[in-house]
Design a protein around this motif. Structure first.
Motif, PDB file in Angstrom:
ATOM      1  N   ASN A 175       0.446   4.253  -2.641  1.00 40.74           N
ATOM      2  CA  ASN A 175       0.185   5.634  -2.228  1.00 40.74           C
ATOM      3  C   ASN A 175       1.182   6.592  -2.854  1.00 40.74           C
ATOM      4  O   ASN A 175       0.809   7.670  -3.330  1.00 40.74           O
ATOM      5  CB  ASN A 175       0.219   5.757  -0.705  1.00 40.74           C
ATOM      6  N   HIS A 177       0.826  -1.210   0.000  1.00 41.75           N
ATOM      7  CA  HIS A 177       0.000   0.000   0.000  1.00 41.75           C
ATOM      8  C   HIS A 177       0.860   1.260   0.000  1.00 41.75           C
ATOM      9  O   HIS A 177       0.484   2.264  -0.610  1.00 41.75           O
ATOM     10  CB  HIS A 177      -0.952   0.003   1.201  1.00 41.75           C
ATOM     11  N   LEU A 197      -5.331  11.983  -4.357  1.00 40.45           N
ATOM     12  CA  LEU A 197      -5.278  12.020  -2.903  1.00 40.45           C
ATOM     13  C   LEU A 197      -5.379  10.579  -2.441  1.00 40.45           C
ATOM     14  O   LEU A 197      -6.072   9.767  -3.063  1.00 40.45           O
ATOM     15  CB  LEU A 197      -6.445  12.822  -2.333  1.00 40.45           C
ATOM     16  N   THR A 198      -4.688  10.237  -1.347  1.00 38.51           N
ATOM     17  CA  THR A 198      -4.720   8.862  -0.864  1.00 38.51           C
ATOM     18  C   THR A 198      -5.111   8.839   0.601  1.00 38.51           C
ATOM     19  O   THR A 198      -4.775   9.733   1.368  1.00 38.51           O
ATOM     20  CB  THR A 198      -3.356   8.167  -1.031  1.00 38.51           C
ATOM     21  N   ARG A 199      -5.841   7.798   0.969  1.00 41.27           N
ATOM     22  CA  ARG A 199      -6.155   7.574   2.380  1.00 41.27           C
ATOM     23  C   ARG A 199      -6.379   6.087   2.581  1.00 41.27           C
ATOM     24  O   ARG A 199      -6.571   5.344   1.626  1.00 41.27           O
ATOM     25  CB  ARG A 199      -7.350   8.394   2.838  1.00 41.27           C
ATOM     26  N   GLY A 200      -6.335   5.694   3.815  1.00 38.82           N
ATOM     27  CA  GLY A 200      -6.548   4.291   4.122  1.00 38.82           C
ATOM     28  C   GLY A 200      -5.727   3.883   5.315  1.00 38.82           C
ATOM     29  O   GLY A 200      -4.985   4.681   5.902  1.00 38.82           O
ATOM     30  N   GLN A 201      -5.881   2.627   5.693  1.00 39.04           N
ATOM     31  CA  GLN A 201      -5.125   2.094   6.814  1.00 39.04           C
ATOM     32  C   GLN A 201      -5.032   0.586   6.667  1.00 39.04           C
ATOM     33  O   GLN A 201      -5.838  -0.023   5.990  1.00 39.04           O
ATOM     34  CB  GLN A 201      -5.774   2.464   8.142  1.00 39.04           C
ATOM     35  N   ARG A 228       0.023   9.441  -5.469  1.00 39.26           N
ATOM     36  CA  ARG A 228       0.206  10.864  -5.149  1.00 39.26           C
ATOM     37  C   ARG A 228       0.981  11.566  -6.261  1.00 39.26           C
ATOM     38  O   ARG A 228       0.637  12.679  -6.655  1.00 39.26           O
ATOM     39  CB  ARG A 228       0.915  11.025  -3.808  1.00 39.26           C
ATOM     40  N   GLU A 267      -8.457   9.156  -4.357  1.00 36.82           N
ATOM     41  CA  GLU A 267      -9.501  10.121  -4.681  1.00 36.82           C
ATOM     42  C   GLU A 267      -9.007  11.084  -5.745  1.00 36.82           C
ATOM     43  O   GLU A 267      -7.843  11.480  -5.739  1.00 36.82           O
ATOM     44  CB  GLU A 267      -9.852  10.963  -3.452  1.00 36.82           C
ATOM     45  N   THR A 304      -6.676   0.858   0.857  1.00 34.52           N
ATOM     46  CA  THR A 304      -6.295   2.171   0.356  1.00 34.52           C
ATOM     47  C   THR A 304      -7.413   2.690  -0.530  1.00 34.52           C
ATOM     48  O   THR A 304      -7.972   1.938  -1.344  1.00 34.52           O
ATOM     49  CB  THR A 304      -4.988   2.108  -0.462  1.00 34.52           C
TER      50      THR A 304
END
Length: 104
Positions: free
Chosen positions: A46, A42, A55-59, A50, A66, A63
């Motif tokens: 990311n 991940h 845009l990236t998010r997650g945990q 980027r 956006e 992931t």
């Protein structure tokens, strides 16, 4: 490929058909999310995303990427292919995308 597995191109077309039912041609840019999961890399996903303007998010093992983009077939097909290649490169499962309906 198994018969019960729907290809991403077919899933993309199904989402566009659902948008069209609401009068949305997909040509108006809108907030769009792409979903990845699994035990792959991940962090590298990311970083690449980027650099490509997402845009990236997650945990942990998920992931979400956006962006704001048109989702008509011509604009979306190369992005869908890129998502599939990123999933393969980083040993992740690409679980598709979603976006808002835009009718103006």
């Amino acid at each position: 490929m198994h018969d019960d597995v729907i290809r991403h191109e077919d899933r993309d077309a199904m989402i566009r058909a659902a948008l069209a039912e609401h009068g949305d041609t997909g040509v108006t840019p809108r907030h769009t999310l792409f979903f990845f999961h699994g035990d792959g890399d991940h962090d590298d996903l990311n970083e690449v995303a980027r650099r490509a303007g997402f845009l990236t998010r997650g945990q942990d093992d998920a992931t979400i990427l956006e962006t704001t983009m048109a989702v008509d077939e011509a604009a979306f097909a190369p992005v869908s292919a890129m998502m599939q290649s990123w999933a393969a490169a980083f040993q992740l499962d690409y679980d598709g995308w979603e976006c808002a309906v835009v009718t103006n």
